[in-house]
Design a protein around this motif. Structure first.
Motif, PDB file in Angstrom:
ATOM      1  N   LEU A 126       0.873  -1.175   0.000  1.00 43.93           N
ATOM      2  CA  LEU A 126       0.000   0.000   0.000  1.00 43.93           C
ATOM      3  C   LEU A 126       0.911   1.226   0.000  1.00 43.93           C
ATOM      4  O   LEU A 126       1.762   1.369   0.888  1.00 43.93           O
ATOM      5  N   ILE A 127       0.732   2.087  -0.999  1.00 46.29           N
ATOM      6  CA  ILE A 127       1.547   3.306  -1.037  1.00 46.29           C
ATOM      7  C   ILE A 127       0.652   4.497  -0.748  1.00 46.29           C
ATOM      8  O   ILE A 127      -0.324   4.737  -1.459  1.00 46.29           O
ATOM      9  N   VAL A 128       0.984   5.177   0.339  1.00 47.93           N
ATOM     10  CA  VAL A 128       0.231   6.371   0.717  1.00 47.93           C
ATOM     11  C   VAL A 128       1.045   7.572   0.238  1.00 47.93           C
ATOM     12  O   VAL A 128       2.148   7.822   0.733  1.00 47.93           O
ATOM     13  N   GLU A 129       0.487   8.280  -0.736  1.00 47.52           N
ATOM     14  CA  GLU A 129       1.239   9.380  -1.348  1.00 47.52           C
ATOM     15  C   GLU A 129       0.900  10.720  -0.706  1.00 47.52           C
ATOM     16  O   GLU A 129      -0.218  10.877  -0.201  1.00 47.52           O
ATOM     17  N   PRO A 130       1.770  11.678  -0.682  1.00 47.64           N
ATOM     18  CA  PRO A 130       3.103  11.634  -1.277  1.00 47.64           C
ATOM     19  C   PRO A 130       4.044  10.738  -0.460  1.00 47.64           C
ATOM     20  O   PRO A 130       4.060  10.823   0.761  1.00 47.64           O
ATOM     21  N   ASN A 131       4.808   9.903  -1.161  1.00 45.35           N
ATOM     22  CA  ASN A 131       5.656   8.918  -0.475  1.00 45.35           C
ATOM     23  C   ASN A 131       6.941   9.592   0.021  1.00 45.35           C
ATOM     24  O   ASN A 131       8.031   9.345  -0.480  1.00 45.35           O
ATOM     25  N   LEU A 132       6.765  10.424   1.030  1.00 44.59           N
ATOM     26  CA  LEU A 132       7.928  11.178   1.521  1.00 44.59           C
ATOM     27  C   LEU A 132       9.013  10.309   2.155  1.00 44.59           C
ATOM     28  O   LEU A 132      10.202  10.597   1.977  1.00 44.59           O
ATOM     29  N   PRO A 133       8.661   9.249   2.904  1.00 49.15           N
ATOM     30  CA  PRO A 133       9.751   8.438   3.486  1.00 49.15           C
ATOM     31  C   PRO A 133      10.727   7.930   2.435  1.00 49.15           C
ATOM     32  O   PRO A 133      11.943   7.922   2.659  1.00 49.15           O
ATOM     33  N   TRP A 134      10.200   7.516   1.278  1.00 46.05           N
ATOM     34  CA  TRP A 134      11.103   7.023   0.221  1.00 46.05           C
ATOM     35  C   TRP A 134      11.951   8.175  -0.325  1.00 46.05           C
ATOM     36  O   TRP A 134      13.168   8.030  -0.486  1.00 46.05           O
ATOM     37  N   LEU A 135      11.296   9.316  -0.579  1.00 45.25           N
ATOM     38  CA  LEU A 135      12.058  10.460  -1.098  1.00 45.25           C
ATOM     39  C   LEU A 135      13.130  10.908  -0.101  1.00 45.25           C
ATOM     40  O   LEU A 135      14.261  11.232  -0.470  1.00 45.25           O
ATOM     41  N   ARG A 136      12.748  10.896   1.165  1.00 46.06           N
ATOM     42  CA  ARG A 136      13.718  11.277   2.205  1.00 46.06           C
ATOM     43  C   ARG A 136      14.896  10.297   2.235  1.00 46.06           C
ATOM     44  O   ARG A 136      16.055  10.699   2.332  1.00 46.06           O
ATOM     45  N   ALA A 137      14.580   8.995   2.139  1.00 46.53           N
ATOM     46  CA  ALA A 137      15.642   7.977   2.185  1.00 46.53           C
ATOM     47  C   ALA A 137      16.569   8.115   0.977  1.00 46.53           C
ATOM     48  O   ALA A 137      17.802   7.983   1.107  1.00 46.53           O
ATOM     49  N   VAL A 138      15.996   8.395  -0.191  1.00 47.55           N
ATOM     50  CA  VAL A 138      16.827   8.560  -1.393  1.00 47.55           C
ATOM     51  C   VAL A 138      17.711   9.804  -1.247  1.00 47.55           C
ATOM     52  O   VAL A 138      18.922   9.769  -1.543  1.00 47.55           O
ATOM     53  N   ALA A 139      17.108  10.881  -0.750  1.00 50.40           N
ATOM     54  CA  ALA A 139      17.901  12.106  -0.553  1.00 50.40           C
ATOM     55  C   ALA A 139      19.030  11.853   0.434  1.00 50.40           C
ATOM     56  O   ALA A 139      20.188  12.248   0.202  1.00 50.40           O
ATOM     57  N   ALA A 140      18.711  11.162   1.536  1.00 51.95           N
ATOM     58  CA  ALA A 140      19.733  10.870   2.546  1.00 51.95           C
ATOM     59  C   ALA A 140      20.842  10.005   1.954  1.00 51.95           C
ATOM     60  O   ALA A 140      22.030  10.191   2.259  1.00 51.95           O
ATOM     61  N   THR A 141      20.462   9.069   1.080  1.00 51.31           N
ATOM     62  CA  THR A 141      21.461   8.189   0.442  1.00 51.31           C
ATOM     63  C   THR A 141      22.421   9.004  -0.416  1.00 51.31           C
ATOM     64  O   THR A 141      23.654   8.831  -0.331  1.00 51.31           O
ATOM     65  N   LEU A 142      21.864   9.896  -1.219  1.00 47.07           N
ATOM     66  CA  LEU A 142      22.724  10.685  -2.105  1.00 47.07           C
ATOM     67  C   LEU A 142      23.619  11.628  -1.296  1.00 47.07           C
ATOM     68  O   LEU A 142      24.802  11.782  -1.592  1.00 47.07           O
ATOM     69  N   ILE A 143      23.046  12.216  -0.244  1.00 44.27           N
ATOM     70  CA  ILE A 143      23.851  13.109   0.610  1.00 44.27           C
ATOM     71  C   ILE A 143      24.977  12.309   1.279  1.00 44.27           C
ATOM     72  O   ILE A 143      26.130  12.755   1.322  1.00 44.27           O
ATOM     73  N   ALA A 144      24.611  11.118   1.777  1.00 49.29           N
ATOM     74  CA  ALA A 144      25.624  10.294   2.466  1.00 49.29           C
ATOM     75  C   ALA A 144      26.747   9.907   1.507  1.00 49.29           C
ATOM     76  O   ALA A 144      27.933   9.942   1.877  1.00 49.29           O
ATOM     77  N   ALA A 145      26.385   9.557   0.263  1.00 45.36           N
ATOM     78  CA  ALA A 145      27.409   9.153  -0.706  1.00 45.36           C
ATOM     79  C   ALA A 145      28.332  10.320  -1.043  1.00 45.36           C
ATOM     80  O   ALA A 145      29.571  10.181  -1.019  1.00 45.36           O
ATOM     81  N   VAL A 146      27.729  11.471  -1.313  1.00 48.62           N
ATOM     82  CA  VAL A 146      28.554  12.645  -1.658  1.00 48.62           C
ATOM     83  C   VAL A 146      29.397  13.060  -0.443  1.00 48.62           C
ATOM     84  O   VAL A 146      30.601  13.346  -0.568  1.00 48.62           O
ATOM     85  N   GLY A 147      28.753  13.058   0.724  1.00 49.64           N
ATOM     86  CA  GLY A 147      29.469  13.461   1.946  1.00 49.64           C
ATOM     87  C   GLY A 147      30.643  12.542   2.253  1.00 49.64           C
ATOM     88  O   GLY A 147      31.740  13.002   2.566  1.00 49.64           O
ATOM     89  N   ALA A 148      30.409  11.216   2.132  1.00 49.40           N
ATOM     90  CA  ALA A 148      31.500  10.267   2.418  1.00 49.40           C
ATOM     91  C   ALA A 148      32.632  10.468   1.417  1.00 49.40           C
ATOM     92  O   ALA A 148      33.824  10.423   1.783  1.00 49.40           O
ATOM     93  N   GLY A 149      32.266  10.723   0.158  1.00 50.37           N
ATOM     94  CA  GLY A 149      33.296  10.992  -0.853  1.00 50.37           C
ATOM     95  C   GLY A 149      34.097  12.228  -0.486  1.00 50.37           C
ATOM     96  O   GLY A 149      35.333  12.237  -0.587  1.00 50.37           O
ATOM     97  N   ALA A 150      33.405  13.272  -0.026  1.00 48.33           N
ATOM     98  CA  ALA A 150      34.094  14.521   0.332  1.00 48.33           C
ATOM     99  C   ALA A 150      35.014  14.323   1.533  1.00 48.33           C
ATOM    100  O   ALA A 150      36.141  14.837   1.569  1.00 48.33           O
ATOM    101  N   VAL A 151      34.543  13.550   2.506  1.00 50.65           N
ATOM    102  CA  VAL A 151      35.349  13.331   3.722  1.00 50.65           C
ATOM    103  C   VAL A 151      36.666  12.648   3.379  1.00 50.65           C
ATOM    104  O   VAL A 151      37.728  12.989   3.904  1.00 50.65           O
ATOM    105  N   PHE A 152      36.593  11.661   2.492  1.00 53.19           N
ATOM    106  CA  PHE A 152      37.804  10.862   2.222  1.00 53.19           C
ATOM    107  C   PHE A 152      38.549  11.304   0.958  1.00 53.19           C
ATOM    108  O   PHE A 152      39.478  10.645   0.518  1.00 53.19           O
ATOM    109  N   TRP A 153      38.133  12.406   0.377  1.00 51.84           N
ATOM    110  CA  TRP A 153      38.798  12.945  -0.821  1.00 51.84           C
ATOM    111  C   TRP A 153      40.187  13.446  -0.444  1.00 51.84           C
ATOM    112  O   TRP A 153      40.379  14.075   0.580  1.00 51.84           O
ATOM    113  N   LYS A 154      41.171  13.126  -1.297  1.00 50.90           N
ATOM    114  CA  LYS A 154      42.535  13.630  -1.034  1.00 50.90           C
ATOM    115  C   LYS A 154      42.974  14.508  -2.186  1.00 50.90           C
ATOM    116  O   LYS A 154      42.777  14.140  -3.338  1.00 50.90           O
TER     117      LYS A 154
END
Lengths: 154, 475
Positions: A126-154
Motif C-alpha cells: 500500500l503506497i500512501v502518497e506523497p511517499n515522503l519516506p522514500w524520497l527522504r531515504a533517497v535524498a539521505a542516500t545521495l547526501i551520504a554518498a557525496v558526503g562520504a566521498g568529500a570526507v575521504f577525498w585527497k
C-alpha cells in the motif's frame, strides 16, 4: 607536515559533521504536505494462490480507505504493516478493513492466515502518497554518498 | 586499534576450553537432526514446520543479523554439518588425539612411505569459486527450498553427506573451506566483524619451526581451515575455532576485539573469487527482493515451479543478472575509474589477465561490496524474518505440526514483530553500509595510486544499488 595533517583532519571532521547534519535533516525535517483533497476509496483486493490482486495499491494521505478482501481459494488474511490492522476472508465470505491513511509511505500488507508453502511471501504493497519516506531515504542516500566521498577525498 | 581480550585469564581459559565449542555443536547438531526429521516426516506447511521456521527464519536471522556482522565466521566453528566428519577424522569427540593426528580413508588407501598420508585438495579448487557456484546452484532452487520442509531437509542431508564424504578422503574441513555454499559468503562478509584471531608477534612464529598451529599437537588439532595463523590477513578463512590458541606453545595467538572492517583496509592483493562472491551476492539480494518480497505473486510461483519453462526463464534471469549484469556494470565502473585516473592498466583491458592477476584493480574495488552487500542482506533479512519470527513459538511446541504442545506455546498467534519500524531499521543500516563502501572506494583508489576522482564511478555504483533497493522496498 603535522600542521597540514591536522588541517586535513579538521576539514574531514567538518565534512563528516555537515554530512551527518544534512542526512538527519533529509530524514527528519518537517515538510509541508500538500495534495488532493481526502476522499473515501473503496478497493477490492482478491487473494489467491499466494498473491494479492492488485499487488500494489495507491492512495493519498488523508483518504479513508475501505479494503474489501476477497478470497478465491482458501482462507487468507490481510495484515497491514505500520497500521497494524488486519482482516480475513474465505471464499464467499469477504473481509473488510476501514482506516484513514494518515501515515504516508509504503506499507507492506501480508497474508495473516497460513495458507500454504509460499504464505510467508504472500505480500502486497500500500503506497500512501506523497511517499515522503522514500524520497527522504533517497535524498539521505545521495547526501551520504557525496558526503562520504568529500570526507575521504585527497 | 585492537585489544586482545584473550589476555584476560578467565576469557583465555574459556576460549581455550574444548567444551564450549563441543557443547554448542552438540546443541546445533541436535537441532539439525530435528530439522531433518521434521522436514522428512512433518507437515508440509512451512510455517508450521520446525525445519522451515528454525532454519530459514531463526537461524538465517541469527546468521545475518548477529553472527556474521559481530562474530565473523564463528558460526562455522559450531556448525553441525562438518561435526560428524570432524569426529570421524579425529576418532575423538573432545580430548584431542596424540599429536593432533587425523585419520582419513586416504590415510590408508593412498599413503606413501614416509608421507603423512592425507590426500591433498586439488590445486585448482583451492579458492572459493566452487562455493560461489554452489551458492548459485542453491539460489536457483531457493524459492522451493525456503518454503518446502522436505526440500530443506533433503538439501541439508546432501550438505552433511557431501561434507562427510569429503572428510573421509581429505583432511580437515576441506568441505567448509572449499565447497560449502554458505561458507563462501559468510567468510567474505566476516571481514566486517569486530573480532579476529591473529598472532601477537609474527617474529615469534618465524622462530617456531614446528608450526604446531598447522600440524597439531597433543594440545589440539592443526587449523581445520588449512590456515597458517602467522599468514592470516583476514577473517575470510578463519572460523575462530580456537585450535591455534590451544596448540601454540609460545602463547602467541590471541583473540582480538578490533575496529569493524579492519580486514578491508588493505585493498591490494585482493582475490577475484572473493570479488565475484560479493558481486554475485549483491545480484542475488536484488533478485530475492524482487521475487520474494515484491508484490508479484506470479514471480514467486514461477520461481518455485522447478522444471517448468517459466522457472528456466527465472534461472536465466538470476544467472545473467548475478554473473553478467552486476559484474558487467561493476567492471564498467572500474574501467571508467581508470579513464578518470588517466592511467589505463592492462589488467582492466584483458579480463583473463585480471582473473589471473592477484592484485587486480577490479578485485581491489570489490572490497566495497563487503559492507554494501552485508548491509543489503541485513535489510533483506529484516524485511521477512521479523514479521514471521513469531512462528518460532508454535513450531517449538509442535515441531512436526502433529498437534503436539510440548512447551505450551503451540497456540500462540502469529504476531509480526517490528512490522511498522522495519524501514526505519533498514535505512540506517543501508546508509552505514554505503558510507563505509564509499570510504573504501576512495581508499582503493589511493592505494592503487589513483586520484580520488577515480573512485567516483564505483561510489556511484554503490549509491545506485542502495537507491535501487530502497525503491524496491519503499516505493
Amino acid at each position: 607536515m603535522i600542521g597540514t595533517q591536522f588541517a586535513r583532519r579538521k576539514t574531514q571532521w567538518l565534512f563528516a559533521g555537515v554530512t551527518m547534519a544534512l542526512v538527519a535533516l533529509a530524514l527528519l525535517a518537517p515538510l509541508p504536505v500538500t495534495g488532493a483533497a481526502p476522499q473515501e476509496r473503496h478497493i477490492t483486493i482478491s487473494a489467491h494462490t499466494f498473491a494479492f490482486e492488485p499487488g500494489t495499491v495507491r492512495v493519498n494521505r488523508g483518504d479513508t480507505v475501505v479494503i474489501n478482501l476477497e478470497s478465491a481459494d482458501v482462507m487468507h488474511g490481510l495484515y497491514l504493516d505500520g497500521y497494524e490492522i488486519s482482516t480475513r476472508a474465505e471464499p464467499g465470505q469477504p473481509g473488510e478493513l476501514r482506516f484513514v491513511a494518515d501515515r504516508d509511505g509504503a506499507f507492506h500488507f501480508r497474508c495473516a492466515v497460513p495458507c500454504g508453502n509460499l504464505h510467508p511471501f504472500m505480500i502486497g504493497k500500500l503506497i500512501v502518497e506523497p511517499n515522503l519516506p522514500w524520497l527522504r531515504a533517497v535524498a539521505a542516500t545521495l547526501i551520504a554518498a557525496v558526503g562520504a566521498g568529500a570526507v575521504f577525498w585527497k | 586499534m585492537h585489544y586482545a581480550i584473550s589476555e584476560i585469564p578467565v576469557i583465555k581459559r574459556f576460549l581455550k576450553s574444548r567444551w564450549l565449542q563441543w557443547g554448542i555443536t552438540v546443541v546445533t547438531l541436535a537441532v539439525f537432526l530435528v530439522v531433518i526429521l521434521t522436514g522428512l516426516f512433518g507437515t508440509p506447511a512451512g510455517n508450521h514446520n520446525f525445519g522451515i521456521v528454525y532454519v530459514w527464519l531463526v537461524w538465517w536471522a541469527l546468521l545475518k543479523l548477529i553472527f556474521v556482522p559481530f562474530l565473523g565466521r564463528f558460526w562455522c566453528s559450531v556448525c553441525p554439518i562438518p561435526a560428524p566428519g570432524d569426529w570421524l577424522q579425529r576418532r575423538a569427540m573432545i580430548t584431542p588425539r596424540r599429536g593432533g593426528k587425523l585419520y582419513t580413508l586416504a590415510t590408508k588407501l593412498f599413503r606413501k612411505p614416509g608421507s603423512f598420508g592425507a590426500r591433498p585438495w586439488p590445486k585448482f579448487l583451492r579458492n572459493i569459486w566452487a562455493q560461489n557456484l554452489g551458492f548459485l546452484a542453491v539460489a536457483l532452487f531457493s524459492a522451493l527450498i525456503l518454503t518446502s520442509p522436505l526440500v530443506t531437509a533433503l538439501t541439508l542431508l546432501v550438505f552433511i553427506l557431501v561434507s562427510l564424504l569429503v572428510s573421509l578422503f581429505y583432511e580437515r574441513r576441506a568441505f567448509c573451506r572449499y565447497l560449502c555454499p554458505i561458507g563462501g559468503f559468510v567468510g567474505v562478509y566476516s571481514q566486517i566483524a569486530p573480532v579476529a584471531v591473529r598472532v601477537k608477534d609474527p617474529a615469534v612464529c618465524e622462530s617456531h619451526t614446528e608450526k604446531t598451529c598447522y600440524t597439531g599437537s597433543d594440545a589440539g588439532y592443526g587449523c581445520p581451515y588449512f590456515n597458517l595463523p602467522q599468514r592470516l590477513q583476514a577473517n575470510t578463512l578463519c572460523s575462530m575455532c580456537g585450535e591455534c590458541l590451544r596448540t601454540c606453545p609460545k602463547d602467541n595467538v590471541a583473540f582480538y576485539v578490533r575496529v569493524p572492517g579492519a580486514d578491508l583496509l588493505n585493498t591490494r592483493g585482493r582475490r577475484m573469487d572473493e570479488a565475484f562472491n560479493g558481486l554475485m551476492m549483491l545480484g542475488a539480494a536484488f533478485i530475492y527482493s524482487v521475487v520474494l518480497i515484491g508484490p508479484d505473486g506470479g514471480l514467486k510461483a514461477t520461481a518455485r515451479a522447478v522444471g517448468t519453462p517459466g522457472w528456466f526463464v527465472y534461472v536465466a534471469a538470476l544467472l545473467s543478472f548475478s554473473l553478467l549484469v552486476v559484474p558487467g556494470l561493476f567492471w564498467l565502473c572500474v574501467r571508467l575509474s581508470q579513464v578518470l585516473a588517466g592511467r589505463p592498466r592492462p589488467d582492466m583491458v584483458d579480463i583473463a589477465a585480471a582473473v589471473r592477476k592477484r592484485d587486480s584493480l577490479f578485485a581491489g574495488y570489490a572490497t566495497v561490496l563487503v559492507p554494501l552487500g552485508l548491509a543489503i542482506w541485513v535489510a533483506f533479512t529484516l524485511s521477512f524474518t521479523m514479521t514471521n519470527l513469531s512462528y518460532a513459538w508454535p513450531a517449538l511446541s509442535d515441531p512436526f505440526g502433529w498437534g503436539w504442545n510440548l512447551f505450551g506455546t503451540a497456540g500462540m498467534a502469529w504476531t509480526p514483530y517490528l512490522s511498522g519500524v522495519i524501514p526505519y531499521l533498514q535505512v540506517p543500516v543501508l546508509l552505514v553500509g554505503l558510507i563505509v563502501a564509499v570510504a573504501l572506494a576512495m581508499r582503493t583508489a589511493h592505494q592503487h595510486q589513483q586520484p580520488s576522482r577515480a573512485a567516483l564511478p564505483v561510489s556511484a555504483f554503490c549509491a545506485l544499488a542502495v537507491v535501487g533497493l530502497l525503491t524496491l522496498y519503499m516505493a
